[in-house]
Design a protein around this motif. Structure first.
Motif, short mmCIF file in Angstrom:
data_model
loop_
_atom_site.label_atom_id
_atom_site.label_comp_id
_atom_site.label_asym_id
_atom_site.label_seq_id
_atom_site.Cartn_x
_atom_site.Cartn_y
_atom_site.Cartn_z
N ARG A 1 -4.05 -5.27 -1.34
CA ARG A 1 -2.96 -4.22 -0.82
C ARG A 1 -2.70 -4.58 0.46
O ARG A 1 -3.67 -4.62 1.39
N GLY A 2 -1.42 -4.53 0.92
CA GLY A 2 -1.00 -4.65 2.28
C GLY A 2 0.04 -3.74 2.78
O GLY A 2 0.79 -3.15 2.06
N ASP A 3 0.38 -4.02 4.09
CA ASP A 3 1.34 -3.05 4.54
C ASP A 3 2.87 -4.02 4.15
O ASP A 3 2.54 -5.33 4.32
N GLY B 1 3.22 -0.14 -5.00
CA GLY B 1 2.22 -0.85 -5.18
C GLY B 1 1.32 -0.15 -6.28
O GLY B 1 0.61 -0.53 -7.38
N GLU B 2 1.22 1.11 -6.02
CA GLU B 2 0.32 2.28 -6.80
C GLU B 2 0.70 2.07 -8.22
O GLU B 2 0.21 2.05 -9.06
N ASP C 1 0.90 -1.35 0.01
CA ASP C 1 0.03 -0.11 -0.09
C ASP C 1 0.82 1.05 0.10
O ASP C 1 0.92 1.98 0.92
N ASN C 2 1.83 1.31 -0.93
CA ASN C 2 2.72 2.50 -1.02
C ASN C 2 2.89 2.92 -2.53
O ASN C 2 2.10 2.07 -3.45
#
Lengths: 332, 332, 332, 332, 332, 332
Positions: D82-84, D63-64, D59-60
């Protein structure tokens, strides 16, 4: 086994045009470091040996950066004198297809050329060394480097240090200051244990025209009694970037030839000879024997042709991989 | 009105680090051409005048490329001699914040420095000219350029050609060959009609310490009887890239000051003085009058600060736009 | 005077977007090396001190390249352990105008984080040192680095080596593995001679809210009896690239403030605090006295803001030039 | 005909050295996206099929950016969790001459590796699909991806969706977490309709050593009853950039071989296998028949070798052009 | 001997993708200048001839830059009209392996296309010329260029100036405005002395299908009585970057073939035909004789394949070097 | 709340000189996408709204790449027609110091300009939309886009869809085809709910000279009865890269002004107005209220000035951060 090698010669800045462009075609240069002896030194340091560079560099950011780069490669730069003046430059236009690469030198009046022979304290600089390596470029640079090269070789001889010499006959350098190249090189070769020369060098140095490479080698062993090994490469080119490289090693006992390496898509041919010389010296220090030495040296040189810049940024392991039949596909 | 101007001086290669990097921080250089007189010449050619460059360049790809670049800028390069040797280089590390830009010169022993004064046939080279322009760098480069500069100025004077001289006192160049800078510059200024010098230059040349800029100018007009105009700039810097520039023009009749230009985000300060000098000469040729001349020259110099490289790649129209109150938003 | 300094901390790869672009806006990254303690070490080595890095790096080309880069900067890397695993990375998006720069960390599970505390033989690693320097990042990286940091500090104390500690409290790192940051940092500060912390750090570490910076410093000197000096900077920003930097130095005897430095057109703010810390340590080793130390440290930090990358590629001479009133125009 | 394909696997960032440089030789990286299944997905989307990617990304901004890139290629990314955490990276040093390309992985502990198998709602994710495609990398990444891969395959089977599986046996990944690769891959192949495996994969998976490729294929059809097609390529390399590629397709009915494609000046070999797999799947969906399928797939793979990055940025039309005898001269 | 050549045709901007990327794969373009006749003109100017370009360019920075580039190459640009409007562009995606290079044109509605035929004062533009050179692209661009081309050819004929014509039949251009290509080209060829056409061009122009190249040439000499020489090349490609080039020259007296040149690692094939045409014209002006002319022209074309951009940035000396057996190793 | 917005306008390629260079100073261009309405659309999509682009693009790799880029930004491109022809280009020379940025358009005869108004099926294209957004550039491009713009606005009105209109009066575009700009814009504004216009636009459209901005707004509300909001910005520039931006929002109820934002070191000013417009529309859709809307829109525009390219690659969260007093230091 780890050898201790002293390399004596000039360090140069190399400015290369990007992407096969002509010199000054677009306003960019890539920068590398060069110099035949440093090229050999970097290879040997990367092969695990203790390498000390003896040279002279300007007391400015370019001298600083060069020393940083040597240190990064684990080449000891404490024997590099610093002085006022400039650093030699060479410009490389990378050829392609059937347009050969082209070098424009701008190396005159460098700090190295102007450093007096007396500035080098050879007994101290050579202390503890196994080998002294230098090329025919060093004495060609000017009267002081010429004297310094001969001093170095003589001192090494006296100290029982082996001398390796790479012919590299450069007519333009000698004639620029009126030096007698053949005389000086004969003197140096008279003290050398190992030489990187081919029949063309031998002809120039001896002022004779041998009938063949084998004859030239025979003559060299006759004329230079301390020589125990001569190595050279054969390069065949079907285009600027498609070449075949074979290494050869001659001793008083015999003659060994590497397998030929087909090289297509050559990235950077500069430093290929220095990579080969370093491979032979490495083989000698490691007592590889003649065949393995010439195979190692040739494979090392082949790797150099794939790497941008003068320096053969490789390892013993990679050279051994290139000597093997491991294939050429991606290593993961 | 179109003037015919002869610019005499050395052309240099400039190698610049990318993106505010330190010298040799990453292995790339951007390339431009430099040289104070060529900088003035390129400006004047772009302002519509007939400009001929007199210089000497190596007979190699760098000399070739320099001549191509001059031709591209419509500067006539037929008066550029060609010879064996090298082209001077300067390396520019572009500063930022409070770290000043830094220049490392590597210009010694260039073809220009080594070209004998007798190689220049001044009556022929100056034929039909209105102005001869040169800077204090030209005679500082060595004994032959020094002699050539004085010959050029004397011949121009005899032929009724006006002489413009940019002080540019460079102690390091003079001391490198033991030239007497003040003597030579006094001789040249004794024949000059226009000078680009400030109180510091005047003090160095006259060996006197004037109390103020105004006093210095008064003294210069006293000592150099042919001088009719002196121009200079004042530069205040709150950071390396934030500056204020003001131009001044002194004549025997009075003193004019441009409006001050605040410059933030300066891209390239090199060549700013040459751009100003070209602006003053343009104003003189076009008979702009003192105030308009100094405003034009200062605005031209301000534009230079926004353009990478030594050359002020602008036009009269753009300078006039910068002199106006047209605002700074995007031009579509 | 030359100090011998041991820096203990993680080395990171830094990948930066070119030209103020957003992360992944165009498919290019510039690469630098980072890590708070290495940043300090490189500064001190460039100031002439003997610096040894203690760290752990992967046994791959990235570990190799990092060690080469340290060697180039004359930082001794023999104390850097090598192991299987990865090297921490941080991505930097360089901000502009009013968009702050942004760092995305990808440093978890690095070789450094996974190296057991027992892998460091502190008595041997610290032998002959004058100072041990580390930051609050080192113990925050994980339980083993935390233990190693405390071992290092305790051993240094026992060996009579001064300890310098840079607060650098990073909540995210501590919470990732459940470490008790304040406890650990209090322990370390209890052994430190010099600290780089401000009122915010002190509040976090002590769990108190001092009324002012001065009060915080007073409290820190009360709580940490071995502390003899605390230094910090104040940064005011009118835009991302326009800042004012002031340094402060507190001792038990008094409080010194540098002159404020206006910085416009900031190129790279990362490493500014480390450059300041190195300057204070240099001043201490050289016995500059408090005022000169804080001026030197702040000027060093200002120079860092003009240089791309984490490392302050400068020299004592350049810092002194920045401390002087020599002006900001081009140095030739 | 348009197929609906679900690709399940990890997406990686790829950082490539510029211009055949060694890793970290100069401080630049080019960035691409990789991941075997995404490579297949992008090919198929460009061939006109409906492709959905099932994966997990941080989720950064990375990833985007990956999702933006998939969307650009018309790959539906709604099934990407999406994840940390971090995104896996691989570094590619592009080889040349006889120096093989080299990949350094930094993919451990990625969001994908850490996403629990239960996070994927397979009946929903597979809804309406014709094919599920995954490679042997997916289950090798860790216990959760391993479980997820088997769930996916089993669910697909139950829903009547064909399963395509690309062997891609990566010993290093399996041993990192102690997974039993052969067991898992046998399970998956037991449900697969199409497989991209060669005799080496089959030997590893079955723990047998077939005498020939043909024997291996025969054994695979015996052991895995649902398999109806197996495809693979043969790559011969005379240098790193000079290769010959041939495709083969085996079914229970027979065996088809493409014409061999001589590839000189290979630009980027990574993704060549995925491009081939996508070509076979496209041929199957379009009911091209065996010979045309294997010719199409091989030609598609050949085109991939000319394009920087993992993705085969081509079209059906270009592949057909490459299959034809249209010549290789410039298309205007 | 120095010839005076007028080249009439359009100048284009060329935007090239970097490093074999697909069009728009990454957001960068390299810029060169193109245009078949200018390519010939630049070659001839570099071979020492007086070349004047007749064309039309926009009155904007692109027109300005094009003229600067011509001047740099010593091509006289005084015959280039300036007007409102745009400059034609072509985008080049550099192919590799078996993916052909691809050109996307964006050249419609250019200033050149819109300049009325009456804008060219041919008697004045052609004054003093030995040769007029143009290609089949010029009349294909639109009705006005078509008329201008025929005017130019007719006027040249009347003034006793030889006409060289390069077929370059571009169907797309003719059909865009409904021009009758064969008619116009027949008219022009009816006045030409030298033609660069092959059997395909002849077939298209005559509407006949000759049985062989030799037959086509025979027919061309029959139909076009003023033609004294026809030259063309044969290009065989084993990959996009591996080609063999052979040149042929036909006259009414006989037929000469160059030695074939194997070209591997081709850098840029665009402009190869123009380089050949320029070589033939140079041979004709220098009275080299047929065999030497065709060898020179083919070697010149081979060099072009090693240089980025449309222009053959070479010299007579380099071409002669390529014709010799001097080997392909680095020139120092 | 998520709005559904239709943006109608042309998409352009933007070619930008690198590093403040003049157009064609060095042979490189950076590429971005532009077009006022797409700029607004991308902003809104990034703010979370459903955005559909209606436009026309060539059926070539540039059209393809543009659609890929829109998809990446989650702008629905299904309403983009494809046809034969070219894509408009604009060249941007990025100014600095006091040299304004400069745009050279090459947009005539684009596919968009040539697409007939009848090609757009507005009832279908607008289905389900909340807003239609277009700028004054769209109808200025030619008679067909002009007709299409009016059709779109009229249809939107009939369907109860709000119309947002950005003045953007471009005299050069209207006069190129003889369109009556004021007439058309008055017609469109007669249907608009929100307008992005300032006193200059209003004066041009109404043919009146209001005494002040406030008077102009009053007049606009009188003349255009459907208008409920007018927004505009004020830009003050002390240098090309140092600006102050303030936003204003007028409704029939009152007038709101944002706090002024000092912007130094502006990276890219293009698209700043579109970013502001998108911010106002976002505020309206989200029912932020006037003050928060104008603060949001101005902060969004300020962020745009820090990002290379036309598109405001930001998020609601970043804009809110810029609205806050969170400081400008690095975000970790």
């Amino acid at each position: 086994m780890t050898g201790r090698i002293i390399c004596f010669g000039e360090l140069l800045l190399r400015f290369t045009t990007p992407g096969h462009e002509r010199l000054m075609q677009s306003p960019k240069f890539d920068v590398h470091f060069g110099g035949a002896e440093a090229n050999v030194g970097v290879s040997l340091a990367r092969f695990g040996h203790d390498v000390r560079m003896v040279s002279a560099l300007p007391d400015n950011p370019f001298g600083e950066a060069t020393i940083e780069a040597l240190r990064a490669q684990q080449v000891d730069a404490k024997g590099v004198a610093r002085g006022d003046g400039r650093m030699g430059i060479y410009f490389l236009e990378t050829g392609a297809v059937r347009r050969p690469s082209r070098i424009v030198y701008d190396r005159a009046n460098s700090v190295f050329a102007n450093t007096p022979a007396t500035a080098y304290d050879w007994p101290k600089l050579l202390e503890g060394a196994d080998w002294l390596h230098l090329s025919g470029i060093t004495p060609a640079i000017g009267p002081e480097p010429s004297k310094a090269a001969r001093d170095a070789v003589r001192t090494a001889r006296e100290m029982g240090i082996s001398v390796a010499f790479d012919g590299n006959y450069r007519e333009a350098l000698w004639s620029a200051w009126g030096g007698n190249g053949p005389d000086v090189l004969r003197d140096i070769l008279g003290h050398a244990d190992a030489a990187f020369i081919n029949e063309r060098d031998i002809a120039l140095i001896l002022g004779e025209t041998p009938a063949s490479r084998a004859d030239a080698m025979t003559r060299a062993f006759e004329v230079f009694p301390s020589l125990s090994a001569i190595a050279c490469t054969s390069r065949a080119q079907t285009s600027v970037t498609d070449q075949t490289l074979t290494g050869e090693l001659y001793t008083r006992e015999g003659h060994w030839t590497s397998k030929p390496h087909t090289m297509s898509g050559v990235v950077d041919r500069i430093g290929g000879g220095d990579a080969f010389a370093a491979g032979i010296l490495h083989g000698s220090i490691e007592a590889y024997g003649a065949q393995r030495s010439v195979e190692f040296a040739t494979a090392a040189s082949v790797i150099k042709h794939s790497i941008p810049g003068d320096w053969n940024l490789t390892t013993v392991r990679e050279v051994e991989d290139a000597m093997s039949e491991n294939g050429l596909d991606v290593r993961r």
